[in-house]
Write a protein that holds these residues in place. Sequence first.
Motif, PDB file in Angstrom:
ATOM      1  N   LEU A 151       0.829  -1.206   0.000  1.00  0.00           N
ATOM      2  CA  LEU A 151       0.000   0.000   0.000  1.00  0.00           C
ATOM      3  C   LEU A 151       0.866   1.261   0.000  1.00  0.00           C
ATOM      4  O   LEU A 151       0.547   2.253  -0.668  1.00  0.00           O
ATOM      5  N   ALA A 152       1.985   1.222   0.717  1.00  0.00           N
ATOM      6  CA  ALA A 152       2.903   2.367   0.712  1.00  0.00           C
ATOM      7  C   ALA A 152       3.502   2.581  -0.674  1.00  0.00           C
ATOM      8  O   ALA A 152       3.672   3.721  -1.130  1.00  0.00           O
ATOM      9  N   ARG A 153       3.821   1.497  -1.360  1.00  0.00           N
ATOM     10  CA  ARG A 153       4.366   1.611  -2.722  1.00  0.00           C
ATOM     11  C   ARG A 153       3.322   2.208  -3.673  1.00  0.00           C
ATOM     12  O   ARG A 153       3.645   3.029  -4.526  1.00  0.00           O
ATOM     13  N   ILE A 154       2.074   1.768  -3.546  1.00  0.00           N
ATOM     14  CA  ILE A 154       1.004   2.327  -4.383  1.00  0.00           C
ATOM     15  C   ILE A 154       0.866   3.823  -4.111  1.00  0.00           C
ATOM     16  O   ILE A 154       0.726   4.638  -5.035  1.00  0.00           O
ATOM     17  N   ARG A 155       0.889   4.211  -2.827  1.00  0.00           N
ATOM     18  CA  ARG A 155       0.759   5.629  -2.460  1.00  0.00           C
ATOM     19  C   ARG A 155       1.892   6.453  -3.050  1.00  0.00           C
ATOM     20  O   ARG A 155       1.679   7.526  -3.629  1.00  0.00           O
ATOM     21  N   LYS A 156       3.115   5.963  -2.940  1.00  0.00           N
ATOM     22  CA  LYS A 156       4.268   6.733  -3.394  1.00  0.00           C
ATOM     23  C   LYS A 156       4.364   6.765  -4.922  1.00  0.00           C
ATOM     24  O   LYS A 156       4.890   7.734  -5.486  1.00  0.00           O
ATOM     25  N   ASP A 157       3.861   5.726  -5.583  1.00  0.00           N
ATOM     26  CA  ASP A 157       3.847   5.747  -7.044  1.00  0.00           C
ATOM     27  C   ASP A 157       2.894   6.825  -7.565  1.00  0.00           C
ATOM     28  O   ASP A 157       3.121   7.395  -8.645  1.00  0.00           O
ATOM     29  N   GLY A 158       1.826   7.098  -6.808  1.00  0.00           N
ATOM     30  CA  GLY A 158       0.925   8.202  -7.133  1.00  0.00           C
ATOM     31  C   GLY A 158       0.063   8.010  -8.362  1.00  0.00           C
ATOM     32  O   GLY A 158      -0.475   8.982  -8.905  1.00  0.00           O
ATOM     33  N   LYS A 159      -0.123   6.749  -8.818  1.00  0.00           N
ATOM     34  CA  LYS A 159      -0.913   6.494 -10.027  1.00  0.00           C
ATOM     35  C   LYS A 159      -2.296   5.940  -9.716  1.00  0.00           C
ATOM     36  O   LYS A 159      -3.232   6.114 -10.505  1.00  0.00           O
ATOM     37  N   GLN A 160      -2.432   5.247  -8.606  1.00  0.00           N
ATOM     38  CA  GLN A 160      -3.699   4.655  -8.209  1.00  0.00           C
ATOM     39  C   GLN A 160      -3.975   4.992  -6.749  1.00  0.00           C
ATOM     40  O   GLN A 160      -3.068   5.342  -6.000  1.00  0.00           O
ATOM     41  N   MET A 161      -5.228   4.926  -6.360  1.00  0.00           N
ATOM     42  CA  MET A 161      -5.614   5.175  -4.974  1.00  0.00           C
ATOM     43  C   MET A 161      -4.979   6.472  -4.461  1.00  0.00           C
ATOM     44  O   MET A 161      -4.390   6.530  -3.383  1.00  0.00           O
ATOM     45  N   THR A 162      -5.121   7.525  -5.244  1.00  0.00           N
ATOM     46  CA  THR A 162      -4.411   8.777  -4.964  1.00  0.00           C
ATOM     47  C   THR A 162      -4.971   9.539  -3.769  1.00  0.00           C
ATOM     48  O   THR A 162      -4.448  10.593  -3.406  1.00  0.00           O
ATOM     49  N   TYR A 163      -6.019   9.014  -3.147  1.00  0.00           N
ATOM     50  CA  TYR A 163      -6.542   9.591  -1.913  1.00  0.00           C
ATOM     51  C   TYR A 163      -5.770   9.114  -0.681  1.00  0.00           C
ATOM     52  O   TYR A 163      -6.016   9.573   0.431  1.00  0.00           O
ATOM     53  N   LEU A 164      -4.830   8.186  -0.848  1.00  0.00           N
ATOM     54  CA  LEU A 164      -4.133   7.589   0.291  1.00  0.00           C
ATOM     55  C   LEU A 164      -3.277   8.599   1.035  1.00  0.00           C
ATOM     56  O   LEU A 164      -2.611   9.447   0.437  1.00  0.00           O
ATOM     57  N   ARG A 165      -3.273   8.479   2.361  1.00  0.00           N
ATOM     58  CA  ARG A 165      -2.367   9.211   3.230  1.00  0.00           C
ATOM     59  C   ARG A 165      -1.426   8.204   3.907  1.00  0.00           C
ATOM     60  O   ARG A 165      -1.655   6.991   3.827  1.00  0.00           O
ATOM     61  N   PRO A 166      -0.376   8.663   4.591  1.00  0.00           N
ATOM     62  CA  PRO A 166       0.693   7.733   4.997  1.00  0.00           C
ATOM     63  C   PRO A 166       0.357   6.707   6.080  1.00  0.00           C
ATOM     64  O   PRO A 166       1.012   5.668   6.161  1.00  0.00           O
ATOM     65  N   ASP A 167      -0.618   6.951   6.931  1.00  0.00           N
ATOM     66  CA  ASP A 167      -0.846   6.082   8.094  1.00  0.00           C
ATOM     67  C   ASP A 167      -1.713   4.881   7.710  1.00  0.00           C
ATOM     68  O   ASP A 167      -2.845   5.053   7.229  1.00  0.00           O
ATOM     69  N   THR A 168      -1.213   3.680   7.929  1.00  0.00           N
ATOM     70  CA  THR A 168      -1.928   2.459   7.548  1.00  0.00           C
ATOM     71  C   THR A 168      -1.648   1.346   8.556  1.00  0.00           C
ATOM     72  O   THR A 168      -0.543   1.255   9.092  1.00  0.00           O
TER      73      THR A 168
END
Length: 424
Positions: A151-168
């Motif tokens: 999930l952190a990789r998806i967030r940092k890639d910034g292409k999908q699930m762009t609503y993600l914030r860092p805490d998981t």
Amino acid sequence: MAYLFTSESVSEGHPDKVADQISDAILDNFLVQDKESHVACETLVTTGQVVVAGEVTSNSYVDVQRVVRETIKKIGYTKAEYKFEADSCGILTALHEQSDDIARGVEGRGVEGREEQGAGDQGIMFGYATNETDNFVPLTLDLAHTLVYTLARIRKDGKQMTYLRPDTKSQVTIEYDESGKPLRIDTVVVSTQHDPEWTDANGKVLSGKELQAQIERDVREILLPEAARRDKRYGELFKGDFRLLVNPTGQFIIGGPHGDTGLTGRKIIVDTYGGRGAHGGGAFSGKDPSKVDRSAAYMARYIAKNFVAAGVADEMLVQLGYAIGVAEPVSIYVEGKGFKVDKSLVEKWIKEHFNLTPAGIINTLKLKEPIYEETARYGHVGRTNEVVEKAFVDGNGKAFTRRVELFTWEKLDKVAEIKQAFGV
């Protein structure tokens, strides 16, 4: 009788993990300039504020504020709306020199007439390994780590699930049969921080229940397949039929250090074995290797992993006990399951073939190198032993790099010797 077992993991953006990463980044920056640095660094993070406190004895200079801000930035706290942001947060530093009473024991001054390095504190440390995965950690923990890392990789890639914030946070429950063999995933929990609203591909603005429904769909259709792809060993389990709980409270907007104060050392079970084996209670992050809370726990893991990999046991727990200022451990204890030889012979062999003094552990595992920031996210065990190049800035502001070997306690370089010794 079949049973369920659960382990959790947290992302690098979890407030306690933010604190751990800051403490270990500061430790690395001292060690890279002075290998003899003694560091015990604790961090507290809360809304708009970082507090760094502890004891340091070193001949190096570290710009603590720079290290703190760079660490927070790498994690992803870079927006003002998070109420905790790398460039604007306040930083209070309260580091002072190590107590001379502790230093006397560590350096061997005046301790039972000996000169060798003693343990930096008393305590019990555990190492554990199981053959249910090929990295010798419990499957529940391995999968929980895979989820938050992916999930952190998806967030940092910034292409999908762009609503993600860092805490998981993640949690995985697995059903085991009566012999302890994992059968299937029973429940997966994913709680991920997110923006209050998000615009989908059709230009529709989603918030509230609509956004939560989208997040759950994305976890099913994006996260789980990507986790399965990344985890080539056990990812197929994510394709099974199991209960999935996503943000069970309904939303997770307020998070990170703004939502919950973070402290160094509050995720010690996530750091180790996910509730399996045992834990002596001592945290790792922010401590230099003279502190056996950290170094002896790594050594115990190294021992247990090599014995299980050699086939001596299916599951093995090693306990080491130390007294402050005393070099040799006061006790060595082994237990586990599926032993092919007498456990007393294993304990005897450990005493004879592993140097368990603080200096011996440090030399065996190369623990005076700046290798610790990487341990502060996604677990200290079950990781890949590899050589990497890390970037630093010295006391004069000059950038430089250092090649270091990470996760030396995960090596399997004793397996052949153990096999030969025990005939397995």
